[in-house]
Design an enzyme around this catalytic site. Structure first.
Site, PDB file in Angstrom:
ATOM      1  N   THR A   5       0.811  -1.223   0.000  1.00  8.72           N
ATOM      2  CA  THR A   5       0.000   0.000   0.000  1.00  8.72           C
ATOM      3  C   THR A   5       0.840   1.267   0.000  1.00  8.72           C
ATOM      4  O   THR A   5       0.464   2.273  -0.599  1.00  8.72           O
ATOM      5  CB  THR A   5      -0.930  -0.010   1.236  1.00  8.72           C
ATOM      6  OG1 THR A   5      -1.721  -1.188   1.163  1.00  8.72           O
ATOM      7  CG2 THR A   5      -1.846   1.186   1.275  1.00  8.72           C
ATOM      8  N   SER A  40       1.990  -7.786  -0.800  1.00 10.43           N
ATOM      9  CA  SER A  40       2.852  -8.677  -0.016  1.00 10.43           C
ATOM     10  C   SER A  40       2.232 -10.049   0.207  1.00 10.43           C
ATOM     11  O   SER A  40       2.899 -10.962   0.692  1.00 10.43           O
ATOM     12  CB  SER A  40       3.253  -8.034   1.306  1.00 10.43           C
ATOM     13  OG  SER A  40       2.207  -8.081   2.232  1.00 10.43           O
TER      14      SER A  40
HETATM   15  N1  ASP Z   1      -2.319  -6.011   0.844  1.00 13.96           N
HETATM   16  C1  ASP Z   1      -1.313  -5.028   1.148  1.00 13.96           C
HETATM   17  C2  ASP Z   1       0.027  -5.732   1.177  1.00 13.96           C
HETATM   18  O1  ASP Z   1       0.343  -6.380   2.124  1.00 13.96           O
HETATM   19  C3  ASP Z   1      -1.608  -4.347   2.422  1.00 13.96           C
HETATM   20  C4  ASP Z   1      -0.608  -3.316   2.852  1.00 13.96           C
HETATM   21  O2  ASP Z   1       0.341  -2.991   2.209  1.00 13.96           O
HETATM   22  O3  ASP Z   1      -0.809  -2.770   3.933  1.00 13.96           O
HETATM   23  O4  ASP Z   1       0.752  -5.647   0.205  1.00 13.96           O
END
Ligand code: ASP
Length: 354
Positions: free
Chosen positions: A25, A70
Site C-alpha cells: 500500500t 505482499s
Molecule cells: N495487501 C497489502 C500488502 O500487504 C496491504 C498493505 O500494504 O498494507 O501488500
C-alpha cells in the site's frame, strides 16, 4: 518502560540510504479519474513526499520490476532482497525496505536469519493508507525509518544493527513482530520483546536491547531456504483425516504446531499417534502458542507434557512467523534433524527468549 533520549545522534551529511521498494500500500496512489489504487515509480517518491527533499542525506532507490502485494511475497523474493542488500552493502549506511503490511512480519523474520552479523540498519516499513492519500500514515513511517537508517553515535557506528520493523512510532525487532490490526495505524506489535526505540519528539533508543554484531567479522548473506515446512493450527474439532493427511505430505520436514495456551493439545490417542508418527518419521514438530503473547511451557499441564513425551520440541515464546522462517532457514542449509532441533532450542537472531 524506560527509554533513553538519544542526545548524541550525529547527522552525517554524507550519509546514504537505499530504499528498496517491493510493493504494498505504501507504494500506491489513487488514480485521479477512477479512484483505483495503482503503484507508482519509486523514483518519483519525492513528488508524493516532498518532505524528503529536506532530509540532509542522500536517498537512492531500488524498485522490484513488478511491485507486489505482499500476499505474493515468497522465499525467492526474500533472496532477491538479500541480494540487493549484499550488492549495495558497502555503499550505504542503512537500508529501508518498503513492503506491504500483510506479510511484513514474515519477511522481517526471514531477513533476520538471512542477514547475519550486519552492522547497519535494515528497516522494513509500509503503511495502512496509500502514500497519495491525504491522511496517509506512510509519510511518517517512511521519514522516521529513513532517519533511523542513518542514525549513528559520535564514533560513526550505527545505532541499529539488526533487521527491524518501524511502524507508528515504534521500532521493533523484526523477528518479534506480528501484524495485529488490519485497519488501525498501529498495525504491528512486538508482544514478547520490548520495542527497540520509540519516536516522539526525539527518537529514544533502548541501546542495551539492540543486537550487536560480532566485531571484526563481515556480515554473512544467506540464500538457502527450504519451503518444505507447514503451520498447523489446532482447533477444537480438528479431524484425524485432515491432520493425518497434512502431516503425511511428501517431503515435509518441519511443522509449526500452533497449540493452545501454554502449549497444550488434545490428549486423545488418535491425535498423539499422528503427531508421534510424524516425529518418528523424522519431521521436526515445534510447539508454539496460538496466544498473541506468552510462552510455551510443556511441563505445566498433562496435555502439554504428552507432546513433550512424544518428541515435540518447545518453541518457547517465538512467533509463528519467526518459527516457520527459521525452520526454512535451517533446513535450507541442509542441517540434519538433530541439528535443526538443537538450533530451534536456542536464539539465533534474538527471536526467542529461552
Ligand atoms: N495487501 C497489502 C500488502 O500487504 C496491504 C498493505 O500494504 O498494507 O501488500
Amino acid at each position: 518502560m524506560q527509554f533513553k533520549v538519544n542526545f548524541v545522534t550525529m547527522l552525517d551529511l554524507n550519509a546514504s540510504v537505499l530504499v528498496i521498494y517491493t510493493g504494498g500500500t505504501i507504494g500506491m496512489i489513487e488514480d485521479a479519474d477512477t479512484g483505483a489504487l495503482k503503484a507508482y515509480d519509486i523514483k518519483h517518491i519525492k513528488e508524493y513526499v516532498p518532505e524528503l527533499q529536506r532530509l540532509k542525506f542522500n536517498i537512492d532507490s531500488y524498485q522490484f520490476d513488478l511491485p507486489i502485494d505482499s500476499s505474493n511475497m515468497n522465499p525467492e523474493q526474500w533472496k532477491k532482497i538479500v541480494w540487493v542488500i549484499e550488492d549495495n552493502y558497502d555503499k550505504y549506511d542503512g537500508f529501508v525496505i518498503l513492503h506491504g503490511t500483510d506479510t511484513m512480519a514474515y519477511s522481517a523474520s526471514a531477513l533476520s536469519f538471512m542477514l547475519e552479523n550486519i552492522d547497519k540498519p535494515v528497516i522494513l516499513t509500509g503503511s495502512q493508507l496509500p502514500i497519495g492519500k491525504i491522511r496517509t500514515d506512510g509519510k511518517e513511517n517512511l521519514i522516521t525509518a529513513l532517519e533511523i537508517a542513518v542514525d549513528k553515535d559520535p564514533y560513526g557506528k550505527a545505532f541499529v544493527t539488526e533487521v527491524c520493523i518501524f511502524f507508528q512510532n515504534l521500532l521493533m525487532r523484526g523477528n518479534r513482530t506480528t501484524k495485529v490490526n488490519a485497519n488501525n495505524f498501529k498495525a504491528f506489535n512486538s508482544l514478547n520483546f520490548p520495542v527497540l526505540a520509540e519516536a516522539g519528539t526525539n527518537i529514544c533508543y533502548r541501546h542495551e536491547l539492540i543486537h550487536k554484531p560480532l566485531p571484526n567479522r563481515r556480515p554473512k548473506f544467506h540464500y538457502l531456504l527450504d519451503p518444505n515446512v507447514a503451520i498447523i493450527k489446532l482447533f477444537p474439532g480438528i479431524s484425524p483425516q485432515i491432520l493425518s493427511s497434512m502431516v503425511a505430505t511428501p517431503g515435509l520436514k518441519g511443522i509449526v504446531l500452533e497449540t493452545y495456551g501454554a502449549g497444550n493439545a488434545p490428549g486423545e490417542k488418535w491425535f498423539l499417534d499422528i503427531i508421534e508418527t510424524a516425529v518418528n518419521s523424522g519431521i521436526v514438530v515445534l510447539n508454539v502458542t496460538q496466544c498473541a503473547s506468552g510462552s510455551v511451557n510443556m511441563t505445566r499441564y498433562e496435555t502439554g507434557r504428552s507432546l513433550y513425551n512424544i518428541g515435540v520440541i518447545s518453541g518457547y515464546d517465538i512467533t509463528t512467523e519467526a518459527a516457520v522462517t527459521k525452520l526454512m532457514f535451517l533446513f535450507g542449509h541442509g542441517l540434519e534433524r538433530k541439528e535443526v532441533k538443537r538450533f530451534m532450542k536456542v536464539s539465533v537472531a534474538g527471536e526467542t527468549t529461552i
